[in-house]
Design a protein around this motif. Structure first.
Motif, PDB file in Angstrom:
ATOM      1  N   VAL A   1       2.583   9.810  -5.386  1.00 51.47           N
ATOM      2  CA  VAL A   1       3.395  10.987  -5.089  1.00 51.47           C
ATOM      3  C   VAL A   1       4.392  11.246  -6.223  1.00 51.47           C
ATOM      4  O   VAL A   1       4.645  12.396  -6.605  1.00 51.47           O
ATOM      5  CB  VAL A   1       4.129  10.818  -3.746  1.00 51.47           C
ATOM      6  N   GLN A   2       4.959  10.149  -6.771  1.00 47.76           N
ATOM      7  CA  GLN A   2       5.887  10.294  -7.896  1.00 47.76           C
ATOM      8  C   GLN A   2       5.218  10.992  -9.069  1.00 47.76           C
ATOM      9  O   GLN A   2       5.816  11.845  -9.739  1.00 47.76           O
ATOM     10  CB  GLN A   2       6.384   8.916  -8.342  1.00 47.76           C
ATOM     11  N   MET A   3       3.974  10.624  -9.353  1.00 48.94           N
ATOM     12  CA  MET A   3       3.241  11.241 -10.457  1.00 48.94           C
ATOM     13  C   MET A   3       3.044  12.736 -10.219  1.00 48.94           C
ATOM     14  O   MET A   3       3.162  13.544 -11.152  1.00 48.94           O
ATOM     15  CB  MET A   3       1.893  10.540 -10.634  1.00 48.94           C
TER      16      MET A   3
ATOM     17  N   ARG B   1      17.782  13.575 -11.009  1.00 49.94           N
ATOM     18  CA  ARG B   1      16.713  14.270 -10.282  1.00 49.94           C
ATOM     19  C   ARG B   1      15.466  13.389 -10.195  1.00 49.94           C
ATOM     20  O   ARG B   1      14.799  13.340  -9.155  1.00 49.94           O
ATOM     21  CB  ARG B   1      16.372  15.580 -10.994  1.00 49.94           C
ATOM     22  N   GLU B   2      15.172  12.660 -11.274  1.00 49.63           N
ATOM     23  CA  GLU B   2      14.014  11.763 -11.261  1.00 49.63           C
ATOM     24  C   GLU B   2      14.213  10.633 -10.260  1.00 49.63           C
ATOM     25  O   GLU B   2      13.283  10.258  -9.533  1.00 49.63           O
ATOM     26  CB  GLU B   2      13.782  11.194 -12.657  1.00 49.63           C
ATOM     27  N   MET B   3      15.410  10.087 -10.203  1.00 54.82           N
ATOM     28  CA  MET B   3      15.709   9.043  -9.221  1.00 54.82           C
ATOM     29  C   MET B   3      15.540   9.590  -7.803  1.00 54.82           C
ATOM     30  O   MET B   3      14.997   8.914  -6.921  1.00 54.82           O
ATOM     31  CB  MET B   3      17.137   8.516  -9.422  1.00 54.82           C
ATOM     32  N   HIS B   4      16.013  10.815  -7.593  1.00 57.77           N
ATOM     33  CA  HIS B   4      15.892  11.445  -6.279  1.00 57.77           C
ATOM     34  C   HIS B   4      14.434  11.655  -5.911  1.00 57.77           C
ATOM     35  O   HIS B   4      14.020  11.405  -4.764  1.00 57.77           O
ATOM     36  CB  HIS B   4      16.634  12.784  -6.292  1.00 57.77           C
ATOM     37  N   ASP B   5      13.640  12.115  -6.872  1.00 57.99           N
ATOM     38  CA  ASP B   5      12.215  12.328  -6.621  1.00 57.99           C
ATOM     39  C   ASP B   5      11.513  11.030  -6.244  1.00 57.99           C
ATOM     40  O   ASP B   5      10.631  11.001  -5.368  1.00 57.99           O
ATOM     41  CB  ASP B   5      11.543  12.934  -7.852  1.00 57.99           C
TER      42      ASP B   5
ATOM     43  N   MET C   1       4.892  18.348 -11.488  1.00 57.50           N
ATOM     44  CA  MET C   1       5.470  19.611 -11.029  1.00 57.50           C
ATOM     45  C   MET C   1       6.785  19.903 -11.749  1.00 57.50           C
ATOM     46  O   MET C   1       7.069  21.048 -12.130  1.00 57.50           O
ATOM     47  CB  MET C   1       5.689  19.555  -9.514  1.00 57.50           C
ATOM     48  N   ARG C   2       7.595  18.854 -11.937  1.00 60.85           N
ATOM     49  CA  ARG C   2       8.870  19.035 -12.626  1.00 60.85           C
ATOM     50  C   ARG C   2       8.651  19.464 -14.078  1.00 60.85           C
ATOM     51  O   ARG C   2       9.392  20.290 -14.614  1.00 60.85           O
ATOM     52  CB  ARG C   2       9.672  17.733 -12.596  1.00 60.85           C
ATOM     53  N   LYS C   3       7.625  18.921 -14.728  1.00 63.22           N
ATOM     54  CA  LYS C   3       7.350  19.289 -16.112  1.00 63.22           C
ATOM     55  C   LYS C   3       6.997  20.758 -16.223  1.00 63.22           C
ATOM     56  O   LYS C   3       7.408  21.446 -17.167  1.00 63.22           O
ATOM     57  CB  LYS C   3       6.211  18.428 -16.654  1.00 63.22           C
ATOM     58  N   ALA C   4       6.197  21.232 -15.265  1.00 64.90           N
ATOM     59  CA  ALA C   4       5.840  22.649 -15.264  1.00 64.90           C
ATOM     60  C   ALA C   4       7.082  23.513 -15.052  1.00 64.90           C
ATOM     61  O   ALA C   4       7.238  24.584 -15.671  1.00 64.90           O
ATOM     62  CB  ALA C   4       4.815  22.925 -14.167  1.00 64.90           C
TER      63      ALA C   4
ATOM     64  N   ALA D   1       0.835  -1.208   0.000  1.00 70.55           N
ATOM     65  CA  ALA D   1       0.000   0.000   0.000  1.00 70.55           C
ATOM     66  C   ALA D   1       0.865   1.251   0.000  1.00 70.55           C
ATOM     67  O   ALA D   1       0.560   2.244  -0.673  1.00 70.55           O
ATOM     68  CB  ALA D   1      -0.923  -0.014   1.216  1.00 70.55           C
ATOM     69  N   LYS D   2       1.954   1.201   0.745  1.00 68.83           N
ATOM     70  CA  LYS D   2       2.865   2.337   0.779  1.00 68.83           C
ATOM     71  C   LYS D   2       3.551   2.537  -0.569  1.00 68.83           C
ATOM     72  O   LYS D   2       3.812   3.663  -0.995  1.00 68.83           O
ATOM     73  CB  LYS D   2       3.909   2.148   1.884  1.00 68.83           C
ATOM     74  N   GLN D   3       3.813   1.421  -1.250  1.00 68.77           N
ATOM     75  CA  GLN D   3       4.411   1.529  -2.585  1.00 68.77           C
ATOM     76  C   GLN D   3       3.437   2.202  -3.547  1.00 68.77           C
ATOM     77  O   GLN D   3       3.826   3.030  -4.374  1.00 68.77           O
ATOM     78  CB  GLN D   3       4.766   0.122  -3.101  1.00 68.77           C
ATOM     79  N   PHE D   4       2.130   1.843  -3.448  1.00 69.41           N
ATOM     80  CA  PHE D   4       1.125   2.479  -4.299  1.00 69.41           C
ATOM     81  C   PHE D   4       1.052   3.980  -4.018  1.00 69.41           C
ATOM     82  O   PHE D   4       0.915   4.796  -4.939  1.00 69.41           O
ATOM     83  CB  PHE D   4      -0.240   1.837  -4.073  1.00 69.41           C
ATOM     84  N   GLU D   5       1.102   4.319  -2.737  1.00 71.61           N
ATOM     85  CA  GLU D   5       1.073   5.741  -2.383  1.00 71.61           C
ATOM     86  C   GLU D   5       2.292   6.451  -2.957  1.00 71.61           C
ATOM     87  O   GLU D   5       2.193   7.584  -3.455  1.00 71.61           O
ATOM     88  CB  GLU D   5       1.040   5.910  -0.860  1.00 71.61           C
TER      89      GLU D   5
END
Length: 317
Positions: A50-52, A80-84, A57-60, A42-46
């Motif tokens: 959050v990643q999405m 940066r994506e890995m960090h996010d 936000m990064r695209k904007a 469940a935490k992985q789904f959450e």
């Protein structure tokens, strides 16, 4: 070291975005029915959710960024994506969002939590204003001249039992007798009724507040000449949920509901294959689903999850 502590450590390692081996351990634990694995899943789904959000936000931000900046290179974006992703995983692990708890409750049908279908159908909130709902609907019927005594247009869903235990205690003795006619495990009937009504938390009530006692979601088609209750329901059209209005059979008691369920299954030619498989509840419910008993593509799976779940096992040893 305590075995449970070792297992917990392995599951917590799966929160590390870079640790693929631990993610595989999480998958293995989930398949074994480990409740801790369910929580981590469940935490992985959450975390994915959050990643999405972070990605959007990064695209904007990228749209306004200086293309010649050293911080706008593909290499920087990659790290940066890995960090996010790791940030999203850590936020989920700390319970910062709260979505994981809701997901865990909905993924575990044996924990007694009201299922998502019941929440969408207003749960038992109608209990708080049942008299107001009935009064308003009766007034509307008088204005509109609704003279069909057999149809309750203002039906609603509300609770008829305070807990799963009360639900099982009241219905299981009747299920034992009714299930004999189908050569079916009475626990299987209880499991199906639990899925259809959310453990009695979402039973159809007519506009005057009277319980319809409809435990199995049987609709009032042209073969039914008894009382009916029309209510909003969730149907799946091409595997997509869609809110519709439908008329359901109304009974004088839960015993009558179970007896009619048995008659409905035995008298309908489309369920002949299911009747031949009642010795195996899994095969029986799969056959019911294939014959069109329910439009939910995961109907049989949901019933079996309740039948094999801890909740029913504790209530009916």
């Amino acid at each position: 070291m305590d075995l449970s502590s070792v297992t917990k450590t392995k599951l917590e390692m799966s929160r590390n975005y870079h640790d693929m081996g631990s993610v595989n351990k999480l998958r293995e634990a989930a398949q074994s029915g480990d409740e801790g694995a369910l929580e981590e899943a469940a935490k992985q789904f959450e975390a994915i959710f959050v990643q999405m959000m972070l990605k959007s936000m990064r695209k904007a931000q990228d749209a306004l960024a200086d293309k010649d900046s050293p911080f706008s290179t593909e290499q920087v974006k990659f790290y940066r994506e890995m960090h996010d992703k790791q940030i999203a995983t850590d936020l989920s692990a700390n319970g910062s969002i709260g979505l994981a708890e809701v997901i865990m409750q909905q993924m575990n049908p044996g924990n007694g939590v009201m299922p998502a279908g019941v929440v969408r159908a207003d749960g038992d909130l109608s209990v708080l204003n049942r008299h107001n709902v009935a009064a308003i609907q009766n007034a509307q019927n008088r204005v509109m001249g609704n003279n069909n005594d057999n149809v309750s247009q203002g039906a609603f869903k509300s609770a008829a039992f305070a807990s799963p235990k009360e639900f099982v205690d009241a219905l299981y003795p009747h299920a034992i007798e009714a299930a004999k006619a189908l050569n079916l495990d009475p626990k299987a009937m209880i499991a199906q009724a639990a899925v259809e009504t959310g453990w009695g938390k979402s039973l159809i009530h007519k506009n005057d507040g009277e319980n319809s006692h409809n435990l199995f979601g049987i609709k009032a088609d042209k073969r039914w000449d008894g009382e009916k209750a029309t209510v909003d329901t969730l149907e799946f059209v091409n595997n997509v949920p869609e809110k519709q209005q439908a008329s359901f059979r109304s009974y004088g008691s839960f015993t009558h509901s179970m007896e009619d369920y048995v008659d409905f299954i035995k008298s309908n030619p489309r369920y002949e294959q299911a009747i031949q498989k009642t010795e195996s509840p899994k095969d029986y419910f799969n056959a019911l689903q294939e014959a069109g008993y329910a439009t939910d593509p995961h109907y049989a799976e949901k019933v079996m999850a309740v039948l094999d779940g801890n909740m029913l096992g504790e209530l009916i040893p």
